[in-house]
Design a protein around this motif. Sequence first.
Motif, PDB file in Angstrom:
ATOM      1  N   ASP A   1      -6.870   6.016  11.207  1.00  0.00           N
ATOM      2  CA  ASP A   1      -8.664   5.930  10.644  1.00  0.00           C
ATOM      3  C   ASP A   1      -9.101   4.201  10.336  1.00  0.00           C
ATOM      4  O   ASP A   1      -9.951   3.752   9.711  1.00  0.00           O
ATOM      5  CB  ASP A   1      -8.894   6.697   9.513  1.00  0.00           C
ATOM      6  CG  ASP A   1      -9.084   7.872   9.607  1.00  0.00           C
ATOM      7  OD1 ASP A   1      -9.511   7.665  11.197  1.00  0.00           O
ATOM      8  OD2 ASP A   1      -8.814   8.506   8.797  1.00  0.00           O
ATOM      9  N   GLY A   2      -8.105   3.317  11.001  1.00  0.00           N
ATOM     10  CA  GLY A   2      -8.114   2.119  10.219  1.00  0.00           C
ATOM     11  C   GLY A   2      -6.942   1.479   9.206  1.00  0.00           C
ATOM     12  O   GLY A   2      -6.822   2.199   8.030  1.00  0.00           O
ATOM     13  N   TRP A   3      -8.201   0.089   8.142  1.00  0.00           N
ATOM     14  CA  TRP A   3      -7.560  -0.670   7.122  1.00  0.00           C
ATOM     15  C   TRP A   3      -7.326   0.720   5.983  1.00  0.00           C
ATOM     16  O   TRP A   3      -8.832   0.360   5.490  1.00  0.00           O
ATOM     17  CB  TRP A   3      -7.293  -1.995   6.856  1.00  0.00           C
ATOM     18  CG  TRP A   3      -6.499  -3.259   7.899  1.00  0.00           C
ATOM     19  CD1 TRP A   3      -7.504  -3.038   9.495  1.00  0.00           C
ATOM     20  CD2 TRP A   3      -4.934  -3.184   7.916  1.00  0.00           C
ATOM     21  NE1 TRP A   3      -6.302  -3.836  10.033  1.00  0.00           N
ATOM     22  CE2 TRP A   3      -5.273  -3.609   9.319  1.00  0.00           C
ATOM     23  CE3 TRP A   3      -4.585  -3.171   7.187  1.00  0.00           C
ATOM     24  CZ2 TRP A   3      -3.632  -4.217   9.348  1.00  0.00           C
ATOM     25  CZ3 TRP A   3      -2.367  -3.628   7.672  1.00  0.00           C
ATOM     26  CH2 TRP A   3      -2.797  -4.000   8.659  1.00  0.00           C
ATOM     27  N   VAL A   4      -6.503   0.504   5.086  1.00  0.00           N
ATOM     28  CA  VAL A   4      -7.185   0.943   3.293  1.00  0.00           C
ATOM     29  C   VAL A   4      -6.424   0.405   2.477  1.00  0.00           C
ATOM     30  O   VAL A   4      -5.067  -0.228   2.974  1.00  0.00           O
ATOM     31  CB  VAL A   4      -7.051   2.440   3.729  1.00  0.00           C
ATOM     32  CG1 VAL A   4      -7.958   3.215   4.599  1.00  0.00           C
ATOM     33  CG2 VAL A   4      -4.662   2.892   4.006  1.00  0.00           C
ATOM     34  N   LEU A   5      -6.893  -0.082   1.513  1.00  0.00           N
ATOM     35  CA  LEU A   5      -6.073  -0.702   0.263  1.00  0.00           C
ATOM     36  C   LEU A   5      -6.022  -0.021  -1.168  1.00  0.00           C
ATOM     37  O   LEU A   5      -6.642   0.851  -1.384  1.00  0.00           O
ATOM     38  CB  LEU A   5      -7.201  -2.171  -0.236  1.00  0.00           C
ATOM     39  CG  LEU A   5      -7.824  -3.227   1.113  1.00  0.00           C
ATOM     40  CD1 LEU A   5      -8.591  -4.097   0.770  1.00  0.00           C
ATOM     41  CD2 LEU A   5      -6.873  -3.642   2.281  1.00  0.00           C
ATOM     42  N   ASN A   6      -5.460  -0.027  -1.873  1.00  0.00           N
ATOM     43  CA  ASN A   6      -4.512   0.197  -2.867  1.00  0.00           C
ATOM     44  C   ASN A   6      -3.907  -0.953  -3.733  1.00  0.00           C
ATOM     45  O   ASN A   6      -2.862  -1.519  -3.581  1.00  0.00           O
ATOM     46  CB  ASN A   6      -3.745   1.534  -2.808  1.00  0.00           C
ATOM     47  CG  ASN A   6      -4.058   2.315  -2.071  1.00  0.00           C
ATOM     48  OD1 ASN A   6      -5.001   3.457  -2.362  1.00  0.00           O
ATOM     49  ND2 ASN A   6      -3.914   2.612  -0.615  1.00  0.00           N
ATOM     50  N   GLY A   7      -4.692  -0.925  -5.296  1.00  0.00           N
ATOM     51  CA  GLY A   7      -4.182  -2.024  -5.875  1.00  0.00           C
ATOM     52  C   GLY A   7      -5.519  -1.871  -7.131  1.00  0.00           C
ATOM     53  O   GLY A   7      -6.263  -1.304  -6.811  1.00  0.00           O
ATOM     54  N   GLU A   8      -5.269  -3.039  -7.353  1.00  0.00           N
ATOM     55  CA  GLU A   8      -6.667  -3.608  -9.017  1.00  0.00           C
ATOM     56  C   GLU A   8      -6.083  -5.005  -8.777  1.00  0.00           C
ATOM     57  O   GLU A   8      -5.341  -6.042  -8.550  1.00  0.00           O
ATOM     58  CB  GLU A   8      -5.837  -3.078 -10.206  1.00  0.00           C
ATOM     59  CG  GLU A   8      -5.639  -1.665 -10.396  1.00  0.00           C
ATOM     60  CD  GLU A   8      -5.354  -1.775 -12.162  1.00  0.00           C
ATOM     61  OE1 GLU A   8      -6.875  -2.089 -12.371  1.00  0.00           O
ATOM     62  OE2 GLU A   8      -4.052  -0.664 -12.028  1.00  0.00           O
ATOM     63  N   LYS A   9      -7.872  -5.605  -8.845  1.00  0.00           N
ATOM     64  CA  LYS A   9      -7.771  -7.470  -9.315  1.00  0.00           C
ATOM     65  C   LYS A   9      -8.771  -7.457 -10.624  1.00  0.00           C
ATOM     66  O   LYS A   9      -9.462  -6.253 -11.051  1.00  0.00           O
ATOM     67  CB  LYS A   9      -8.598  -7.245  -8.113  1.00  0.00           C
ATOM     68  CG  LYS A   9      -8.135  -7.555  -6.593  1.00  0.00           C
ATOM     69  CD  LYS A   9      -7.703  -8.347  -6.427  1.00  0.00           C
ATOM     70  CE  LYS A   9      -6.435  -8.052  -4.469  1.00  0.00           C
ATOM     71  NZ  LYS A   9      -5.627  -9.117  -4.361  1.00  0.00           N
ATOM     72  N   ARG A  10      -9.243  -8.647 -11.244  1.00  0.00           N
ATOM     73  CA  ARG A  10      -8.787  -8.747 -12.628  1.00  0.00           C
ATOM     74  C   ARG A  10      -9.995  -9.860 -12.928  1.00  0.00           C
ATOM     75  O   ARG A  10      -9.586 -10.697 -11.521  1.00  0.00           O
ATOM     76  CB  ARG A  10      -8.146  -8.572 -13.174  1.00  0.00           C
ATOM     77  CG  ARG A  10      -8.543  -8.952 -14.612  1.00  0.00           C
ATOM     78  CD  ARG A  10      -7.236  -8.408 -15.646  1.00  0.00           C
ATOM     79  NE  ARG A  10      -7.645  -8.993 -16.678  1.00  0.00           N
ATOM     80  CZ  ARG A  10      -8.686  -7.937 -18.052  1.00  0.00           C
ATOM     81  NH1 ARG A  10      -9.362  -7.108 -17.611  1.00  0.00           N
ATOM     82  NH2 ARG A  10      -8.889  -8.356 -19.121  1.00  0.00           N
TER      83      ARG A  10
END
Length: 411
Positions: A183-192
């Motif tokens: 289905d395309g690109w997916v992201l996982n994680g956190e930014k601060r």
Amino acid sequence: MNRTYGGVRGLPGNPAPYSILHIPTERLRAEGENASPMFTLDCQSQLSAPERAELEAIGQFLRTEVSPVVAEYWEKEEFPFALLPKLAQQGLGRLHESEHSRLFIGLVHAEIARCDVSLSTFIGVHSELVGGVVTGLCSEQQKSSLLPPMRDFQQMGCFALTEPDHGSDISGGLATTARFTDDGWVLNGEKRWIGNGTFATFAIVFARDVADGQVKGFVVREGFGREKISGKMSVRIVQNANLTFTDTPAELIPGAESFANVNTYLCSSRAWVGWQAVGAQLGIMDLALHYARERQQFGRPIAKFQLVQEALAKIAGNVAASISLMSQVASMQQAGTLGMEHAALAKATTTRLARESAAAGRAIAGGNGIVAEYGLGKMFADVEALYTYEGTYEINSLIVGRALTGMSAFV
């Protein structure tokens, strides 16, 4: 005789006779008008006549429309959304598409920081980081959907690079992942510490592709969590946020398929912070000069005392050194020869000098210097952010050290 400044009454010479933030800023600027060319080395004369006129118009707008109200937002830790239409009318939403000289753009950033460092941080993120990546690296389809509404702040982006556990080591330690699916690109994680993150309509996010290990850039339009970082002592108008991504849909930025492609924009952003440091010091000079002229001790203005004049001269010298350095940086940007080591040197040096100027200005105001309403305490706090973000002073110094010695101290 009682004197009134912007509705705040008091006796000259009393510990807190007036709030300096309520003194009309055109009066502050007029008082320093004769001295200004001295410690800016008349840098504006290098601009074309139309650029000089436009810069003065922007400065006048900031003095009359923004300065009188921005401090209240700073104290409340709120963003001044009501100012956005006026900022857009001045062309401040499209600096990233400007055909002006790099010196003009730098001086605009300085004028904004002279008024308020937080506001200049918002404009800088919008133009130098988000706008730079969109104009330089995004696809034509992405540009056509993002750029037009950015020009008048109908859409605002955020630049999501720093993570909770990775700041200075972000290029090697970045942990947010990107995975290509059916289905395309997916992201996982956190930014601060993501500026504008609470209200951004889209995010430029950097994540590591699990397939090849490369750090790549993505446009994320929806589906990510946001949490405001509250209780800051510095740049309080800036709405920093923690962002979370859980199988969040994303669009690959075709020009950002490796982290090396982003370095140009990180280099430009460090140069922008150098201009912020110039502007902050000009603002410190405005406030410190006015305070020294008005504040009476031992029967005369403290501006007559040698130690106060020495402190003012130190600030003036720091401004002159900073603006000279940044003028050369702008020339190198214009010529396409600015390297990361040059930008790091400029950022480290100007923010170090700004920190020294902020301390000197705050000390001139004595006890009043730690009260936000006098302006110098606010500048003192905001300069701490300049010293730290877009690469800490130490990290930028090590970039310069690596260039000098040919040896990296990072590993």
